[in-house]
Write a protein that holds these residues in place. Sequence first.
Motif, PDB file in Angstrom:
ATOM      1  N   LYS A 275       0.838  -1.206   0.000  1.00 34.89           N
ATOM      2  CA  LYS A 275       0.000   0.000   0.000  1.00 34.89           C
ATOM      3  C   LYS A 275       0.870   1.253   0.000  1.00 34.89           C
ATOM      4  O   LYS A 275       0.630   2.203  -0.742  1.00 34.89           O
ATOM      5  CB  LYS A 275      -0.904   0.018   1.251  1.00 34.89           C
ATOM      6  N   ALA A 276       1.897   1.242   0.847  1.00 37.06           N
ATOM      7  CA  ALA A 276       2.730   2.434   1.034  1.00 37.06           C
ATOM      8  C   ALA A 276       3.399   2.874  -0.263  1.00 37.06           C
ATOM      9  O   ALA A 276       3.522   4.075  -0.526  1.00 37.06           O
ATOM     10  CB  ALA A 276       3.790   2.172   2.106  1.00 37.06           C
ATOM     11  N   PHE A 277       3.849   1.926  -1.041  1.00 31.99           N
ATOM     12  CA  PHE A 277       4.601   2.279  -2.251  1.00 31.99           C
ATOM     13  C   PHE A 277       3.850   1.951  -3.535  1.00 31.99           C
ATOM     14  O   PHE A 277       4.400   2.077  -4.632  1.00 31.99           O
ATOM     15  CB  PHE A 277       5.973   1.595  -2.231  1.00 31.99           C
ATOM     16  N   ASN A 278       2.590   1.502  -3.369  1.00 37.33           N
ATOM     17  CA  ASN A 278       1.762   1.165  -4.515  1.00 37.33           C
ATOM     18  C   ASN A 278       2.487   0.189  -5.445  1.00 37.33           C
ATOM     19  O   ASN A 278       2.659   0.440  -6.642  1.00 37.33           O
ATOM     20  CB  ASN A 278       1.356   2.458  -5.240  1.00 37.33           C
ATOM     21  N   VAL A 279       2.960  -0.885  -4.836  1.00 40.84           N
ATOM     22  CA  VAL A 279       3.678  -1.902  -5.610  1.00 40.84           C
ATOM     23  C   VAL A 279       3.101  -3.277  -5.320  1.00 40.84           C
ATOM     24  O   VAL A 279       2.394  -3.465  -4.331  1.00 40.84           O
ATOM     25  CB  VAL A 279       5.191  -1.951  -5.248  1.00 40.84           C
ATOM     26  N   LYS A 280       3.370  -4.218  -6.214  1.00 40.19           N
ATOM     27  CA  LYS A 280       3.019  -5.615  -5.984  1.00 40.19           C
ATOM     28  C   LYS A 280       4.348  -6.329  -5.763  1.00 40.19           C
ATOM     29  O   LYS A 280       5.238  -6.274  -6.608  1.00 40.19           O
ATOM     30  CB  LYS A 280       2.300  -6.154  -7.239  1.00 40.19           C
ATOM     31  N   LEU A 298      11.127   6.151   3.253  1.00 39.48           N
ATOM     32  CA  LEU A 298      10.653   4.813   3.636  1.00 39.48           C
ATOM     33  C   LEU A 298       9.713   4.874   4.837  1.00 39.48           C
ATOM     34  O   LEU A 298       8.576   4.414   4.770  1.00 39.48           O
ATOM     35  CB  LEU A 298      11.839   3.884   3.945  1.00 39.48           C
ATOM     36  N   ILE A 299      10.191   5.435   5.938  1.00 38.87           N
ATOM     37  CA  ILE A 299       9.407   5.387   7.174  1.00 38.87           C
ATOM     38  C   ILE A 299       8.056   6.118   7.074  1.00 38.87           C
ATOM     39  O   ILE A 299       7.030   5.552   7.456  1.00 38.87           O
ATOM     40  CB  ILE A 299      10.251   5.865   8.392  1.00 38.87           C
ATOM     41  N   LYS A 303       4.594   4.146   7.850  1.00 36.82           N
ATOM     42  CA  LYS A 303       3.830   4.458   9.066  1.00 36.82           C
ATOM     43  C   LYS A 303       2.403   4.883   8.736  1.00 36.82           C
ATOM     44  O   LYS A 303       1.463   4.500   9.439  1.00 36.82           O
ATOM     45  CB  LYS A 303       4.528   5.573   9.854  1.00 36.82           C
ATOM     46  N   GLU A 304       2.259   5.659   7.675  1.00 33.61           N
ATOM     47  CA  GLU A 304       0.928   6.138   7.303  1.00 33.61           C
ATOM     48  C   GLU A 304      -0.006   4.999   6.922  1.00 33.61           C
ATOM     49  O   GLU A 304      -1.222   5.113   7.064  1.00 33.61           O
ATOM     50  CB  GLU A 304       1.029   7.090   6.088  1.00 33.61           C
ATOM     51  N   ASN A 305       0.555   3.937   6.396  1.00 36.09           N
ATOM     52  CA  ASN A 305      -0.279   2.830   5.927  1.00 36.09           C
ATOM     53  C   ASN A 305      -0.370   1.663   6.908  1.00 36.09           C
ATOM     54  O   ASN A 305      -0.915   0.611   6.572  1.00 36.09           O
ATOM     55  CB  ASN A 305       0.215   2.359   4.563  1.00 36.09           C
TER      56      ASN A 305
END
Length: 306
Positions: A275-280, A298-299, A303-305
């Motif tokens: 979710k944080a980086f919108n990656v699979k 990174l952090i 943390k937000e997600n």
Amino acid sequence: MEKTYIFGHKNPDTDSITSSLVMENLERKSGNTEAKAYRLGKINKETGYVLKQLNVQAPEMLEEIPEKAKVILVDHNSFAQSIQGIENTEILKVIDHHAISNFETKAPLFYIAEPVGCTATILYELYEMNRIEIEPIIAGLMLSAIISDTLLFKSPTCTPKDKEVAEKLAKIAKIDIQSYGMEMLKAGTDLSDYTAEELINIDSKETEANGIKMQIAQVNTASIEDVLKEKANIEKAIKDFMDKNGIELFVFAITDIINSNSQIITLGRTDIVEKAFNVKLQDNMAFLPGVVSRKKQLIPPIKENA
Ligand code: MG
Ligand code: MG
Ligand code: MG
């Protein structure tokens, strides 16, 4: 006068080691003759290079801290990143450039935090403010910390102030920033004789969000491919670490400091990372273009997600 313990975070980087030594110098010059620098872990290869070049002894390893000891924290504030028992000490001062989290004191204290790229940049201002002259070796230590934390000014954490201070320090230390900086960073990318377990602990920080305990580790390299040869062993070391320390999410960032990208290997609550980086993720991995800073890139999204 009572002894004052000065130290940076666990798994110390160049800023944590050199800022402890520099703060000891500043405290002593300000009259606190009992100030003493310590370290909370092994000296990494980059820092080893710095200390050798400047002919400075590494601070002594601090295994435990007496209750009620007088303490100065540099380059961190989070108790999770500090020595065990830190909550029972008397923290006199904090000089730091990180988000304030997991930190609390009983008594008032002197706390300086600035959103700059390096603790050394703030220490430079303290020398100025107190009109204390900076010796060439102290300048060399501070310059090395700025080069390290900002990846030679390439990290998004680097501010104009860091660069300006670095240039002043280079003059005092009589060091050529570019050539010295490249050699220094290169020394830190030599990962050849680390075990997988050591690799994930060279530069590793614990943090927490939404009640989830996470560990974010990072290594610098000139070749992500080289580090990935050890992927199976790294994953095993990560699993063992998570089991032993009750960590729910582990992110290991392999940062290519030449091209400014990171490959991450992640285990545990990896839904947060996706979710944080919108990656699979593929094989527990993702490539994060342009990401080099744990603190800034990174952090916060992790943390937000969480
Ligand atoms: Mg640090
Ligand atoms: Mg730092
Ligand atoms: Mg760092």
